[in-house]
Scaffold this motif. Structure first.
Motif, PDB file in Angstrom:
ATOM      1  N   ALA A 204       0.826  -1.208   0.000  1.00 43.67           N
ATOM      2  CA  ALA A 204       0.000   0.000   0.000  1.00 43.67           C
ATOM      3  C   ALA A 204       0.857   1.252   0.000  1.00 43.67           C
ATOM      4  O   ALA A 204       0.436   2.313  -0.443  1.00 43.67           O
ATOM      5  CB  ALA A 204      -0.933   0.001   1.207  1.00 43.67           C
TER       6      ALA A 204
ATOM      7  N   GLY B  11      -2.630   0.172  -7.686  1.00 43.36           N
ATOM      8  CA  GLY B  11      -1.990  -0.454  -6.541  1.00 43.36           C
ATOM      9  C   GLY B  11      -0.871  -1.346  -7.032  1.00 43.36           C
ATOM     10  O   GLY B  11      -0.830  -1.727  -8.218  1.00 43.36           O
TER      11      GLY B  11
ATOM     12  N   SER C 239       1.027   2.749  -3.328  1.00 42.58           N
ATOM     13  CA  SER C 239      -0.209   3.105  -4.012  1.00 42.58           C
ATOM     14  C   SER C 239      -0.316   4.623  -4.112  1.00 42.58           C
ATOM     15  O   SER C 239       0.005   5.340  -3.172  1.00 42.58           O
ATOM     16  CB  SER C 239      -1.416   2.536  -3.258  1.00 42.58           C
ATOM     17  OG  SER C 239      -1.353   1.131  -3.217  1.00 42.58           O
TER      18      SER C 239
END
Length: 414
Positions: free
Chosen positions: A271, A282, A274
């Motif tokens: 993450a 992602g 991202s």
């Protein structure tokens, strides 16, 4: 094909006849029964239904009739529904809570610069066990700066964990939970993930992401592989060879599972990479790379921080070569050695000033903080291998691995 058209014609005739004349004559029911028997016999002959056992590995799904043979779609029998994949994979995914101590700047009622504790959330995937420990892979940034770690399994029970090994270059870590601390009920509720072939993925393949999004507990999202072999720039440097997916990967999903439609682990979600300014981007570390790194990390001894008076020191003064410096001066990322120090029991003669340290005892390091954190688990007198990038006579950096004996600190440096 002629037989298929004949069956289709029979079906159409039966439906039309029933729609127009149904219920008006007793003879219609008799005729419809005759047609129905013929239809069933023909369809069974074509599809093989009615046989005792089917040997076909393909399951067929027929879409609505668009007068086009392409409306018939096939899926391999190995593919599962998202709900089934989630149900079977959840027992192998864990939630991780990392307790971090940090120094709060400024003034408060209790004085200047108070030390505070904060909890950060992440995810992990169970990858196996050894004689004494359950092994879990996660992202390195999920467990960094940790003062304590806890892992929550699918049954809701939490257990203390220790860091077994980290690799800053790959942003991967393996943490361990003692098997004798896990209850029998929890052991029955958990499973080990099965690695899949991330190289076999194609752009457009459907995937499922599972993780502890925002620290609220395990959640499931789905999407496709948007791209492969993505290279991206982060504040910590470049990350290469990542899988890109439009499955939602939010804070807390770091370290969670990316699965193919056979329920196999084909990536570890990140993450941290991202992009919050756009949707549907992602990233995940491919399973092939994960396997190669955790294979080494899993074999390491699980270390705890040693007491200050027992702690080993490498005897250098260094500076972090981050991504911006590396790019500006065409240098590798790592710890630049600008001074060699001496100390009680330290043997660092194999190191040279201007070396750039990239690994300590086989574990990738990118910053001075990474190095300090790793060394905190080693005692004075231990011998370790240090990997450096060293300028050659041709002005090119060459990788070398040297042995260093840690000693006691006679300064405030490492």
């Amino acid at each position: 094909m002629a037989r298929g058209n004949r069956v289709a014609g029979i079906v159409a005739s039966a439906l039309l006849f029933g729609a127009v004349s149904g219920g008006t004559m007793v003879g219609v029911n008799v005729l419809a029964d005759q047609h129905r028997s013929e239809i069933v016999a023909s369809v069974n002959e074509l599809t093989g239904q009615g046989q005792k056992e089917s040997t076909s590995p393909i399951q067929k799904t027929v879409a609505k009739d668009n007068n086009d043979s392409s409306s018939e779609k096939t899926t391999t029998s190995g593919e599962e529904s998202v709900s089934k994949i989630a149900k079977e994979a959840m027992p192998s995914v864990v939630s991780i809570t990392n307790t971090i101590k940090y120094q709060q700047n400024g003034f408060s009622l209790y004085g200047q610069g108070q030390t505070q504790e904060a909890a950060a959330s992440g995810s992990g995937v169970i990858i196996g066990e050894n004689d004494n420990e359950l092994l879990i892979v996660t992202n390195k940034h999920v467990v960094e700066d940790s003062t304590s770690l806890s892992v929550q399994f699918v049954d809701g029970k939490s257990y203390d964990a220790k860091i077994k090994g980290t690799d800053s270059d790959a942003d991967l870590a393996v943490i361990a939970v003692p098997l004798d601390s896990i209850s029998a009920d929890t052991k029955k509720s958990i499973t080990t993930a099965t690695f899949g072939d991330s190289d076999a993925l194609s752009v457009g393949d459907q995937v499922v992401a599972i993780g502890n999004a925002l620290g609220y507990g395990q959640s499931v999202t789905t999407g496709i592989i948007s791209a492969k072999d993505r290279d991206i720039q982060t504040e910590n440097g470049s990350e290469t060879g990542l899988l890109q997916t439009d499955a939602a990967i939010n804070p807390g999903n770091s370290g969670g599972a990316l699965l193919n439609m056979q329920g196999e682990l084909i990536g570890i979600n990140v993450a941290k990479y991202s992009d919050t300014t756009v949707e549907g981007m992602g990233y995940s570390i491919p399973a092939k790379k994960v396997q190669e790194i955790v294979e080494t990390l899993s074999k390491r001894d699980t270390r705890e921080k040693v007491k200050d008076d027992e702690r080993g020191y490498i005897g250098i003064q260094g500076k972090t070569v981050d991504s911006s410096i590396a790019e500006a001066y065409n240098m590798p990322q790592g710890i630049y050695v600008y001074k060699i120090l001496k100390g009680d029991g330290i043997d660092n003669s194999a190191l040279q000033e201007k070396d750039i340290i990239t690994k300590f005892d086989g574990q990738g390091v990118r910053s001075l903080e990474d190095l300090v954190s790793l060394i905190s688990g080693y005692k004075a007198g231990e011998k370790v291998e240090v990997t450096v990038k060293r300028l050659s006579a041709k002005g090119q950096y060459e990788e070398k691995t040297v042995e260093v004996t840690l000693g006691k600190n006679s300064t405030d440096n490492n």
